[in-house]
Design an enzyme around this catalytic site. Sequence first.
Site, short mmCIF file in Angstrom:
data_model
loop_
_atom_site.label_atom_id
_atom_site.label_comp_id
_atom_site.label_asym_id
_atom_site.label_seq_id
_atom_site.Cartn_x
_atom_site.Cartn_y
_atom_site.Cartn_z
N ASP A 1 -0.18 5.17 0.86
CA ASP A 1 -0.44 6.16 1.91
C ASP A 1 -0.52 5.53 3.28
O ASP A 1 -1.35 4.66 3.51
CB ASP A 1 -1.73 6.93 1.61
N ASP B 1 0.87 -1.17 0.00
CA ASP B 1 0.00 0.00 0.00
C ASP B 1 0.91 1.22 0.00
O ASP B 1 2.09 1.12 0.31
CB ASP B 1 -0.85 -0.04 1.27
C1 XBP Z 1 -5.28 6.18 1.00
C2 XBP Z 1 -6.38 6.98 0.50
C3 XBP Z 1 -6.09 8.06 -0.48
C4 XBP Z 1 -5.40 9.25 0.10
C5 XBP Z 1 -5.62 10.48 -0.74
O1 XBP Z 1 -4.63 5.55 -0.01
O2 XBP Z 1 -7.50 6.72 0.84
O3 XBP Z 1 -7.31 8.46 -0.93
O4 XBP Z 1 -5.90 9.52 1.38
O5 XBP Z 1 -5.23 10.26 -2.03
P1 XBP Z 1 -3.88 4.13 0.22
P2 XBP Z 1 -6.17 10.71 -3.27
O6 XBP Z 1 -4.74 3.06 -0.37
O7 XBP Z 1 -2.56 4.27 -0.47
O8 XBP Z 1 -3.70 3.94 1.70
O9 XBP Z 1 -6.67 12.10 -2.95
O10 XBP Z 1 -5.27 10.67 -4.44
O11 XBP Z 1 -7.30 9.72 -3.34
MG MG Z 2 -2.86 3.23 3.39
#
Ligand code: XBP
Ligand code: MG
Length: 242
Positions: free
Chosen positions: A14, A12
Amino acid sequence: MAHAALQALIFDVDGTLADTESVHLAAFNHAFKEAGLDWQWDLALYTQLLDISGGKERILHYWKQVNPDMLAINANALQDRIGRIHELKTAAYENAVNSGAVSLRPGVLKLMDEALQAGLQLAIATTTSPVNIAALLRHAIGSDWRMNFSAIGDASTAPIKKPHPQVYLQMLQALQLPAAACLAFEDSSNGLRSATAAGLATVVTPNSFTAHHDFAGALKVVPDLSQVNLQQLRLWHLAPAR
Ligand code: XBP
Ligand code: MG
């Protein structure tokens, strides 16, 4: 039945590769200002809003909360408006990352290098936008960062966001591997549920935004990857504690 050897790690982005959400939060608030909206998300509110995967989905969810009348707005006009706000947000996020606002979490780069040296494949399974991944990994690894990954799943490939397993199922198909030959790495309960629903044993590294999440069903929950090496992963993979 013989246990599948570990052949790939699926990460993953973020909250897992890097602690990005505080930078995403600042980018959202910057975009709201630019868009003339008197919205300001604070840490507590954003921590709650992270239960909604996807930036556009999160804006829509919040808009419905603060202004139920907005439902009368023409759906296309609404999507256009949210798309515009999210573009402003993504540009602000990319600028921040390009100026060094985010670095990879402890142990991530070391583990990726060790896995690649050992002939394992790496993949990415995220909810976020492709430009955000590129900005983060170009800054952390270099312009040839993409060479390290056999497959990348993101908002442009998997519109059905976590906790739905779509992005992880896409990566298993792209890797041409069964889930039993892979491990996933996540930071949130939505992410864990998405990976688990795809049949993946999952190592969770919580962060300040997700420490309160329910990680039942995780293979392991560790503070970060600084104490995790490939031998350790192989041992965990052999004897899943689920
Ligand atoms: C987490 C998310 C993302 C980010 C924001 O992503 O939910 O939406 O918070 O990014 P991950 P965007 O699956 O990597 O944990 O604004 O580009 O959606
Ligand atoms: Mg994440």
